[in-house]
Design a protein around this motif. Structure first.
Motif, PDB file in Angstrom:
ATOM      1  N   LEU A  94      12.505  30.908 -24.059  1.00  0.00           N
ATOM      2  CA  LEU A  94      13.441  30.144 -24.093  1.00  0.00           C
ATOM      3  C   LEU A  94      13.733  29.469 -22.653  1.00  0.00           C
ATOM      4  N   TYR A  95      13.836  30.010 -21.749  1.00  0.00           N
ATOM      5  CA  TYR A  95      13.713  29.341 -20.204  1.00  0.00           C
ATOM      6  C   TYR A  95      12.639  28.365 -20.062  1.00  0.00           C
ATOM      7  N   GLU A  96      11.371  28.517 -20.466  1.00  0.00           N
ATOM      8  CA  GLU A  96      10.228  27.941 -20.283  1.00  0.00           C
ATOM      9  C   GLU A  96      10.410  26.632 -21.123  1.00  0.00           C
ATOM     10  N   TYR A  97      10.809  26.611 -22.171  1.00  0.00           N
ATOM     11  CA  TYR A  97      11.068  25.306 -23.109  1.00  0.00           C
ATOM     12  C   TYR A  97      12.083  24.728 -22.330  1.00  0.00           C
ATOM     13  N   ALA A  98      13.314  25.039 -22.074  1.00  0.00           N
ATOM     14  CA  ALA A  98      14.399  24.304 -21.496  1.00  0.00           C
ATOM     15  C   ALA A  98      14.057  23.629 -20.198  1.00  0.00           C
ATOM     16  N   SER A  99      13.119  24.108 -19.537  1.00  0.00           N
ATOM     17  CA  SER A  99      12.622  23.439 -18.231  1.00  0.00           C
ATOM     18  C   SER A  99      11.368  22.911 -18.150  1.00  0.00           C
ATOM     19  N   ALA A 100      10.628  22.915 -19.266  1.00  0.00           N
ATOM     20  CA  ALA A 100       9.296  22.249 -19.393  1.00  0.00           C
ATOM     21  C   ALA A 100       9.385  20.865 -19.161  1.00  0.00           C
ATOM     22  N   ALA A 101       8.510  20.461 -18.072  1.00  0.00           N
ATOM     23  CA  ALA A 101       8.513  18.921 -17.691  1.00  0.00           C
ATOM     24  C   ALA A 101       7.798  18.213 -19.126  1.00  0.00           C
ATOM     25  N   ASP A 102       7.204  18.866 -20.003  1.00  0.00           N
ATOM     26  CA  ASP A 102       6.502  18.061 -20.964  1.00  0.00           C
ATOM     27  C   ASP A 102       7.249  18.072 -22.098  1.00  0.00           C
ATOM     28  N   ALA A 103       8.327  18.719 -22.129  1.00  0.00           N
ATOM     29  CA  ALA A 103       9.148  19.022 -23.744  1.00  0.00           C
ATOM     30  C   ALA A 103      10.136  17.892 -23.553  1.00  0.00           C
ATOM     31  N   PHE A 104      10.294  17.691 -24.653  1.00  0.00           N
ATOM     32  CA  PHE A 104      11.464  16.593 -25.221  1.00  0.00           C
ATOM     33  C   PHE A 104      12.832  17.082 -24.626  1.00  0.00           C
ATOM     34  N   HIS A 105      13.155  18.343 -24.599  1.00  0.00           N
ATOM     35  CA  HIS A 105      14.445  18.736 -24.115  1.00  0.00           C
ATOM     36  C   HIS A 105      15.022  18.220 -22.831  1.00  0.00           C
ATOM     37  N   ARG A 106      13.696  18.311 -21.844  1.00  0.00           N
ATOM     38  CA  ARG A 106      13.943  17.974 -20.367  1.00  0.00           C
ATOM     39  C   ARG A 106      14.078  16.321 -20.173  1.00  0.00           C
ATOM     40  N   LYS A 107      13.257  15.712 -21.017  1.00  0.00           N
ATOM     41  CA  LYS A 107      13.653  14.118 -20.983  1.00  0.00           C
ATOM     42  C   LYS A 107      14.874  13.996 -21.548  1.00  0.00           C
ATOM     43  N   VAL A 108      15.529  14.448 -22.637  1.00  0.00           N
ATOM     44  CA  VAL A 108      16.845  14.304 -22.854  1.00  0.00           C
ATOM     45  C   VAL A 108      17.904  14.793 -21.724  1.00  0.00           C
ATOM     46  N   TRP A 109      17.604  15.964 -21.222  1.00  0.00           N
ATOM     47  CA  TRP A 109      18.526  16.381 -20.269  1.00  0.00           C
ATOM     48  C   TRP A 109      18.881  15.218 -19.021  1.00  0.00           C
ATOM     49  N   THR A 110      17.659  14.751 -18.635  1.00  0.00           N
ATOM     50  CA  THR A 110      17.290  13.910 -17.552  1.00  0.00           C
ATOM     51  C   THR A 110      18.342  12.640 -17.901  1.00  0.00           C
ATOM     52  N   ARG A 111      18.068  12.332 -19.007  1.00  0.00           N
ATOM     53  CA  ARG A 111      18.714  11.058 -19.388  1.00  0.00           C
ATOM     54  C   ARG A 111      20.383  11.049 -19.545  1.00  0.00           C
ATOM     55  N   VAL A 112      20.619  12.376 -19.993  1.00  0.00           N
ATOM     56  CA  VAL A 112      22.023  12.781 -20.283  1.00  0.00           C
ATOM     57  C   VAL A 112      22.554  12.691 -18.672  1.00  0.00           C
ATOM     58  N   ASN A 113      21.808  13.626 -17.853  1.00  0.00           N
ATOM     59  CA  ASN A 113      22.789  13.715 -16.541  1.00  0.00           C
ATOM     60  C   ASN A 113      22.612  12.638 -15.734  1.00  0.00           C
ATOM     61  N   GLY A 114      21.526  11.594 -16.002  1.00  0.00           N
ATOM     62  CA  GLY A 114      21.919  10.213 -15.150  1.00  0.00           C
ATOM     63  C   GLY A 114      23.030   9.538 -15.710  1.00  0.00           C
ATOM     64  N   MET A 115      23.172   9.582 -17.175  1.00  0.00           N
ATOM     65  CA  MET A 115      24.357   8.623 -17.738  1.00  0.00           C
ATOM     66  C   MET A 115      25.745   9.294 -17.432  1.00  0.00           C
ATOM     67  N   ASP A 116      25.731  10.477 -17.179  1.00  0.00           N
ATOM     68  CA  ASP A 116      26.701  11.318 -16.464  1.00  0.00           C
ATOM     69  C   ASP A 116      27.108  10.725 -15.136  1.00  0.00           C
ATOM     70  N   ARG A 117      26.083  11.004 -14.276  1.00  0.00           N
ATOM     71  CA  ARG A 117      26.335  10.423 -12.852  1.00  0.00           C
ATOM     72  C   ARG A 117      26.795   9.207 -12.725  1.00  0.00           C
ATOM     73  N   LYS A 118      26.245   8.160 -13.667  1.00  0.00           N
ATOM     74  CA  LYS A 118      26.741   6.672 -13.743  1.00  0.00           C
ATOM     75  C   LYS A 118      28.129   6.438 -14.590  1.00  0.00           C
ATOM     76  N   GLY A 119      28.895   7.552 -14.998  1.00  0.00           N
ATOM     77  CA  GLY A 119      30.075   7.534 -15.650  1.00  0.00           C
ATOM     78  C   GLY A 119      29.817   6.747 -17.009  1.00  0.00           C
TER      79      GLY A 119
END
Length: 164
Positions: free
Chosen positions: A77-102
């Motif tokens: 579960l941890y591996e998938y959540a943090s895997a650089a090649d997984a879609f989950h990681r791409k989504v979280w990167t985008r959400v975190n970026g949107m959050d930082r920009k308000g």
């Protein structure tokens, strides 16, 4: 009635993950979240080595949708959540970026709860059901193999011995 139980052995890893539509009119905000959830599930189905054993899609209300997931291990579960090649990681990167920009406006809520359920702390019974939930994830056996009563199924240990 045909009675069965789940053939789980050892600890069981359960993830509840979902979303809540806070503003129905903000379709442009919540629809991508829902579609991302479906895309992650498709990715996990296509790549069983990532560790997702089974999942059940549910709705709690017209606003709340979630998935009960059964995982091979906490490590997977941890591996998938943090895997650089997984879609989950791409989504979280985008959400975190949107959050930082308000740019996250509260139109959709997201949540998850993860549990490691030790052997002896779960039991299941299914009457005239195909493999579902825990039984879909770990297999299904006749009830007699684990015990007719819940106390017997709780006492079952994968090594064959019974708990005291």
């Amino acid at each position: 009635m045909r009675l069965t139980t789940a053939d789980a052995r050892g600890d069981v890893i359960v993830l509840l993950i979902g979303m809540r539509i806070n503003r129905f009119w903000a379709v442009h905000q919540w629809l991508p979240v829902m579609l991302a959830m479906f895309r992650m599930l498709a990715e996990l189905k296509k790549e069983p080595g990532r560790g997702l054993l089974s999942r059940v899609l549910l709705t709690a209300s017209p606003r709340t949708y979630y998935v009960v997931q059964y995982w091979e291990s906490k490590a997977k579960l941890y591996e998938y959540a943090s895997a650089a090649d997984a879609f989950h990681r791409k989504v979280w990167t985008r959400v975190n970026g949107m959050d930082r920009k308000g740019k996250v406006r509260g139109h959709v809520g997201i949540w998850h709860e993860a549990y490691v359920v030790p052997e002896g702390s779960y039991e299941a019974i299914y009457g005239d059901m195909p493999a579902f939930g825990l039984a879909d994830a770990h297999g299904q056996v006749p009830l007699a193999e684990r015990g007719r009563y819940a106390k017997d199924r709780f006492a079952h240990r994968s090594g064959g011995e019974k708990a005291a």
